[in-house]
Design a protein around this motif. Structure first.
Motif: not given
Lengths: 196, 124
Positions: A40, A138, B2, B6-7, B10-11, B13-15, B17-18, B21-22, B25-26, B30
Motif C-alpha cells: 500500500r 484518504l 482543532n 480531535e487530532h 482523526w489519526i 480513523r485514518a490508520t 482505514l489504511l 485497505s491493506a 487486498l484482492d 496476495l
C-alpha cells in the motif's frame, strides 16, 4: 564406517540447517506481516499496483540478501529503509523522466514537487468523503502528499515506528521526521477537514 | 483550531482505514505478494546452503590438513633420530676421515681387487 570428521561435518551441517530453518520461518513471518502495508505504501507513491509490487519484491530481495542475518529486532526499520530507498529511487527516475519528456525546466529538486503540480488538489475526493467514502479520499490525499511527508506519516503513525526508527528508515535526522510528520498532518487535515 | 483529542481521533480513523485497505487486498495481489516473498526466501535458502557448503568444505579442509600434518609428524619422527637415515652422510664422512687404514683401503680398492684375483699379498 563413517570417519569422525564426516560425522562432525554432518552434525554441523544438521545444526546449521535447523538454525537456518528457524531463521527462515522467522523472516517469512516478519515479511508476511509487513508486505501488505509495504504494498500500500508503494502504491501511494507510484499510483500503480504493478509498479508497487515490483518495488516491494525488489525490497524483499534486497532485505533478505543484506539483512536477514541481523537480529529480528532490527528488521522493521531495516525493511522500511530498504523500501524507502526504492521509493526514493523510483521518484528520482520519475522526476528525471518528467523533466525530459513532460515538464522541461520545471524540476525544483525538492520533495514538494507534487504539491506544486497545478492539479494537486481536486474537490472530487473530498466530496466523496462526505458521502462516506473516506478511504478513497484518504488515499488520494495521501498520494498527493510529498514523498517524505507521506513516508513520515505512514512509518510513524501507521507502521508505528518510533522517531528514531523512522529516522533510520528514512535516512534523515529525527528532527526532519518530526518536521515532515507535522507538515503531513497539517496537509492531510486541511485536505479532509472540509468534508467532516 | 482543532483540539488534541480531535487530532488523535482523526489519526485513528485514518490508520483504521489504511489497515482496512491493506486487509482487503484482492486474491491475485496476495498471490503475487506470496510469490515475491517465496522467491526472496528461496534466494536466502540458496545463500544459506552455499554458506553451509563453504563452511563444511572449509572445516573438512582444516581437518584434512590437521590429519596430514599429524601423519607427517608421526612418520617423520622416528627417522629423524635414526642413525641409518639422517646421519648416514655424516657416518660416511666419519668412516672416511677417522681411520687412515680405512681411507687407504678405500683409495686402493682396485689394487686390492687385482691382488685378490692373483692371490698375492702385498705385505709379505
Amino acid at each position: 564406517m563413517a570417519s569422525p570428521i564426516c560425522l562432525m561435518t554432518a552434525f554441523d551441517d544438521g545444526r546449521a540447517n535447523m538454525q537456518a530453518n528457524d531463521d527462515a520461518r522467522a523472516i517469512e513471518q516478519f515479511m508476511r506481516g509487513v508486505e501488505r502495508r509495504a504494498l500500500r505504501m508503494a502504491e501511494f507513491a507510484t499510483r500503480s499496483r504493478d509498479e508497487a509490487l515490483d518495488l516491494v519484491q525488489d525490497a524483499m530481495f534486497a532485505f533478505v540478501r543484506n539483512y536477514s542475518t541481523r537480529p529480528g529486532a532490527e528488521w522493521p526499520p531495516l525493511f522500511w529503509r530498504v523500501l524507502d530507498s526504492r521509493l526514493n529511487d523510483w521518484h528520482r527516475r520519475q522526476r528525471v523522466r518528467g523533466r525530459w519528456w513532460f515538464k522541461p525546466g520545471d524540476a525544483s529538486g525538492d520533495d514538494d514537487f507534487l504539491s506544486e503540480a497545478p492539479d494537486a488538489r481536486e474537490p472530487g475526493p473530498f466530496a466523496r468523503m462526505a458521502d462516506g467514502e473516506a478511504s478513497a479520499a484518504l488515499e488520494i490525499a495521501l498520494r498527493e502528499l510529498p514523498l517524505r511527508q507521506r513516508q513520515a506519516f505512514l512509518l510513524r503513525l501507521w507502521e508505528g515506528l518510533d522517531v528514531a526508527d523512522a529516522a533510520s528508515a528514512m535516512r534523515c535526522s529525527e528532527g526532519s521526521v518530526k518536521t515532515h510528520l507535522s507538515r503531513a498532518l497539517a496537509n492531510l487535515r486541511r485536505a479532509l477537514e472540509a468534508h467532516r | 483550531m482543532n483540539q488534541p483529542h480531535e487530532h488523535e481521533n482523526w489519526i485513528e480513523r485514518a490508520t483504521a482505514l489504511l489497515d482496512q485497505s491493506a486487509d482487503n487486498l484482492d486474491a491475485e495481489t496476495l498471490s503475487r505478494l506470496n510469490r515475491a516473498r517465496q522467491a526472496a526466501l528461496a534466494q536466502r535458502r540458496v545463500i544459506t546452503r552455499r554458506w553451509a557448503w563453504s563452511a563444511g568444505l572449509a572445516g573438512a579442509a582444516v581437518a584434512l590438513f590437521g590429519v596430514a600434518v599429524g601423519l607427517h609428524h608421526r612418520f617423520d619422527e622416528p627417522t629423524l633420530g635414526s642413525p641409518t637415515a639422517a646421519s648416514t652422510p655424516a657416518s660416511d664422512i666419519d668412516f672416511l676421515t677417522s681411520d687412515d687404514d680405512a681411507l687407504d683401503l678405500y683409495e686402493n680398492l682396485d689394487f686390492y681387487a687385482w691382488l685378490e684375483k692373483h692371490g698375492g699379498d702385498p705385505r709379505g
